[in-house]
Design a protein around this motif. Structure first.
Motif, PDB file in Angstrom:
ATOM      1  N   ALA A  86       0.828  -1.205   0.000  1.00  0.00           N
ATOM      2  CA  ALA A  86       0.000   0.000   0.000  1.00  0.00           C
ATOM      3  C   ALA A  86       0.865   1.258   0.000  1.00  0.00           C
ATOM      4  CB  ALA A  86      -0.933  -0.005   1.206  1.00  0.00           C
ATOM      5  N   GLY A  87       1.901   1.253   0.831  1.00  0.00           N
ATOM      6  CA  GLY A  87       2.779   2.415   0.899  1.00  0.00           C
ATOM      7  C   GLY A  87       3.512   2.681  -0.393  1.00  0.00           C
ATOM      8  N   GLN A  88       3.940   1.624  -1.073  1.00  0.00           N
ATOM      9  CA  GLN A  88       4.649   1.783  -2.335  1.00  0.00           C
ATOM     10  C   GLN A  88       3.714   2.242  -3.450  1.00  0.00           C
ATOM     11  OE1 GLN A  88       8.105   1.400  -2.811  1.00  0.00           O
ATOM     12  NE2 GLN A  88       7.996   1.406  -0.567  1.00  0.00           N
ATOM     13  N   LEU A  89       2.519   1.663  -3.505  1.00  0.00           N
ATOM     14  CA  LEU A  89       1.582   2.027  -4.574  1.00  0.00           C
ATOM     15  C   LEU A  89       1.055   3.441  -4.409  1.00  0.00           C
ATOM     16  CD1 LEU A  89      -0.524  -1.239  -5.068  1.00  0.00           C
ATOM     17  CD2 LEU A  89       1.356  -0.362  -6.474  1.00  0.00           C
ATOM     18  N   GLN A 134       2.700   5.906  -4.071  1.00  0.00           N
ATOM     19  CA  GLN A 134       3.610   6.784  -4.802  1.00  0.00           C
ATOM     20  C   GLN A 134       3.547   6.584  -6.318  1.00  0.00           C
ATOM     21  OE1 GLN A 134       5.007   8.877  -2.651  1.00  0.00           O
ATOM     22  NE2 GLN A 134       4.069   7.648  -1.024  1.00  0.00           N
ATOM     23  N   HIS A 135       2.772   5.611  -6.777  1.00  0.00           N
ATOM     24  CA  HIS A 135       2.752   5.298  -8.211  1.00  0.00           C
ATOM     25  C   HIS A 135       1.970   6.364  -8.970  1.00  0.00           C
ATOM     26  CE1 HIS A 135       2.329   3.149 -11.979  1.00  0.00           C
ATOM     27  NE2 HIS A 135       3.188   2.243 -11.535  1.00  0.00           N
ATOM     28  N   PRO A 136       2.501   6.858 -10.086  1.00  0.00           N
ATOM     29  CA  PRO A 136       1.847   7.956 -10.815  1.00  0.00           C
ATOM     30  C   PRO A 136       0.496   7.591 -11.421  1.00  0.00           C
ATOM     31  CG  PRO A 136       3.718   7.088 -12.060  1.00  0.00           C
ATOM     32  CD  PRO A 136       3.806   6.503 -10.694  1.00  0.00           C
ATOM     33  N   HIS A 137       0.231   6.311 -11.663  1.00  0.00           N
ATOM     34  CA  HIS A 137      -1.040   5.913 -12.269  1.00  0.00           C
ATOM     35  C   HIS A 137      -2.058   5.429 -11.235  1.00  0.00           C
ATOM     36  CE1 HIS A 137       0.689   6.534 -16.152  1.00  0.00           C
ATOM     37  NE2 HIS A 137       1.573   5.561 -16.020  1.00  0.00           N
ATOM     38  N   VAL A 138      -1.681   5.448  -9.961  1.00  0.00           N
ATOM     39  CA  VAL A 138      -2.600   5.081  -8.885  1.00  0.00           C
ATOM     40  C   VAL A 138      -3.117   6.373  -8.255  1.00  0.00           C
ATOM     41  CG1 VAL A 138      -2.857   3.920  -6.661  1.00  0.00           C
ATOM     42  CG2 VAL A 138      -1.442   2.891  -8.447  1.00  0.00           C
ATOM     43  N   ILE A 139      -4.408   6.631  -8.366  1.00  0.00           N
ATOM     44  CA  ILE A 139      -4.950   7.898  -7.875  1.00  0.00           C
ATOM     45  C   ILE A 139      -5.341   7.833  -6.398  1.00  0.00           C
ATOM     46  CG2 ILE A 139      -5.709   8.609 -10.158  1.00  0.00           C
ATOM     47  CD1 ILE A 139      -8.521   7.811  -9.423  1.00  0.00           C
ATOM     48  N   GLU A 140      -5.533   6.609  -5.867  1.00  0.00           N
ATOM     49  CA  GLU A 140      -5.848   6.481  -4.447  1.00  0.00           C
ATOM     50  C   GLU A 140      -5.593   5.048  -3.992  1.00  0.00           C
ATOM     51  OE1 GLU A 140      -9.413   7.725  -1.304  1.00  0.00           O
ATOM     52  OE2 GLU A 140      -9.931   7.261  -3.395  1.00  0.00           O
ATOM     53  N   VAL A 141      -5.055   4.913  -2.789  1.00  0.00           N
ATOM     54  CA  VAL A 141      -4.896   3.610  -2.139  1.00  0.00           C
ATOM     55  C   VAL A 141      -5.759   3.617  -0.889  1.00  0.00           C
ATOM     56  CG1 VAL A 141      -3.317   1.964  -1.075  1.00  0.00           C
ATOM     57  CG2 VAL A 141      -2.542   3.351  -3.012  1.00  0.00           C
ATOM     58  N   LEU A 142      -6.641   2.632  -0.786  1.00  0.00           N
ATOM     59  CA  LEU A 142      -7.540   2.520   0.356  1.00  0.00           C
ATOM     60  C   LEU A 142      -7.036   1.404   1.257  1.00  0.00           C
ATOM     61  CD1 LEU A 142     -10.908   2.749  -1.616  1.00  0.00           C
ATOM     62  CD2 LEU A 142      -9.665   4.601  -0.493  1.00  0.00           C
TER      63      LEU A 142
END
Length: 383
Positions: free
Chosen positions: A268-271, A273-281
């Protein structure tokens, strides 16, 4: 419950072998008999008449689950849905029920159809918003408040202790679906809930090969006895082999949950920061709206479930799931294998799930492998 000093980890590892068994066996036996012998004076002093009501194979798992939840009793059911719907079947026509807007879709659908058809007055509210919940209670005092926390698949976190106070003030029963948290991360009965429910198909069994559910109670009262009676009379019980496999799976619950929690937090913490991931729940992230409550009522981790929302909407989300190599595209959660699913496709048009969302169940594979697979699939889908 048995009075002893042992930790949950030790109880689970033993898998019920600390209980007294005939012949001193380490692994409790499977009783396949459907019926039981009467005493010579026509009594049933064993307490068992017919396996639709009970089977000795169930008890080691039930006793262990009661110990884990600090419950007076626990009972196995044929599925998580069988366990959950039994709670609502124990209510009477005209009773008012409050349930969360974000919850397991099949139970929400059951409440909207069969629950309403049976005469229940069902209201769906944002249970994470105590002001909204108070307003719903003031409008019509509920007989039962049903919570699910973390709530599938947005992983909303509801303050169980705060809701328990509201339930007590209005005379309502409080039941909590704690499937995702497991007894290792949250103990709803300790926080004031009356009933806790698990889909034992998921983390408790953990191997995607058993369908089962469980209810556990804080008090052995009239409502609990009504639940037990409904289970017996409706036959909503698992087979003895399923009960034995469930107990086997529970022996590694501590290890599996610990590994999944650690990996999920890392991924979750790594994703995030991903430019194509707009939100991590994920409740373990400080950026998550329910993090503070989760930190208060979840111990040893924040669970193995998270969801991600992707730039590019529904098309991109489905493409990402299609391009994974290690993650399995399948429904369910809590197994040793990691699963990925475009959840809106399952839940339908009335679901609160965004079309760009993928639900992830983190298993026990190496976290770096899981992360790398997600990253390559996201990059490939957005190339």
């Amino acid at each position: 419950m048995t009075d002893h000093p042992f930790s949950s980890q030790s109880l689970l590892a033993q898998g019920g072998s600390h209980l007294e068994h005939e012949y001193g066996v380490i692994i409790p036996p499977v009783y396949t008999s459907t019926t039981y012998l009467r005493d010579s004076d026509n009594q049933y002093r064993s307490g068992r008449v017919y396996s639709r009501a009970d089977n000795p194979t169930y008890r080691p798992a039930e006793i262990l689950l009661a110990e884990l939840e600090n419950a007076v009793d626990a009972r196995l059911f044929a599925s998580g849905m069988a366990a959950a719907t039994t709670v609502f079947q124990a209510l009477k026509p005209g009773d008012s029920v409050i349930a969360p807007k974000v919850m397991y879709w099949a139970l929400r659908k059951w409440l909207q159809t069969f629950g309403v058809d049976s005469g229940l007055n069902v209201r769906f509210v944002d249970t994470t918003n105590l002001d909204e919940l108070r307003l719903a209670i003031d409008e019509k005092a509920p007989t039962l408040i049903w919570l699910e926390t973390p709530g599938n698949p947005l992983w909303t976190v509801t303050d169980i202790a705060a809701v328990a106070d509201l339930a007590k003030d209005c005379g309502a029963l409080l039941a909590v679906d704690s499937t995702v948290a497991t007894p290792l991360l949250t103990k709803p009965l300790n926080l004031g809930a009356d009933i806790v429910m698990h889909s034992a198909t998921k983390y408790l069994n953990g191997h995607s090969d058993v369908i089962s559910g469980v209810l556990a109670a804080r008090e052995d009262n009239a409502f609990w006895q009504r639940l037990v009676a409904i289970r017996a009379q409706s036959g909503a019980v698992p087979g003895p082999t399923d009960a034995a496999q469930l107990l086997r799976g529970m022996r590694t619950l501590f290890l599996r949950v610990r590994e999944s929690c650690q990996s999920a937090l890392y991924i979750a913490g790594q994703l995030e920061q991903h430019p194509h991931v707009i939100e991590v729940l994920y409740p373990g992230l400080k950026s998550f709206s329910g993090h503070d409550v989760a930190q208060k009522q979840m111990s040893s981790g924040f669970g193995g479930m998270l969801s991600i929302r992707l730039a590019g909407g529904e098309k991109a989300a489905i493409a990402v799931a299609a391009k994974t190599q290690l993650w399995c595209r399948a429904t369910s959660l809590g197994g040793v294998e990691s699963l990925i699913e475009h959840r809106a496709s399952i839940e339908g048009s009335d679901s609160p799930v965004p079309l760009d969302l993928l639900r992830l169940s983190v298993g026990i594979e190496k976290a770096d492998d899981l992360l790398a697979d997600l990253q390559q699939s996201i990059d490939s889908a957005h190339a």
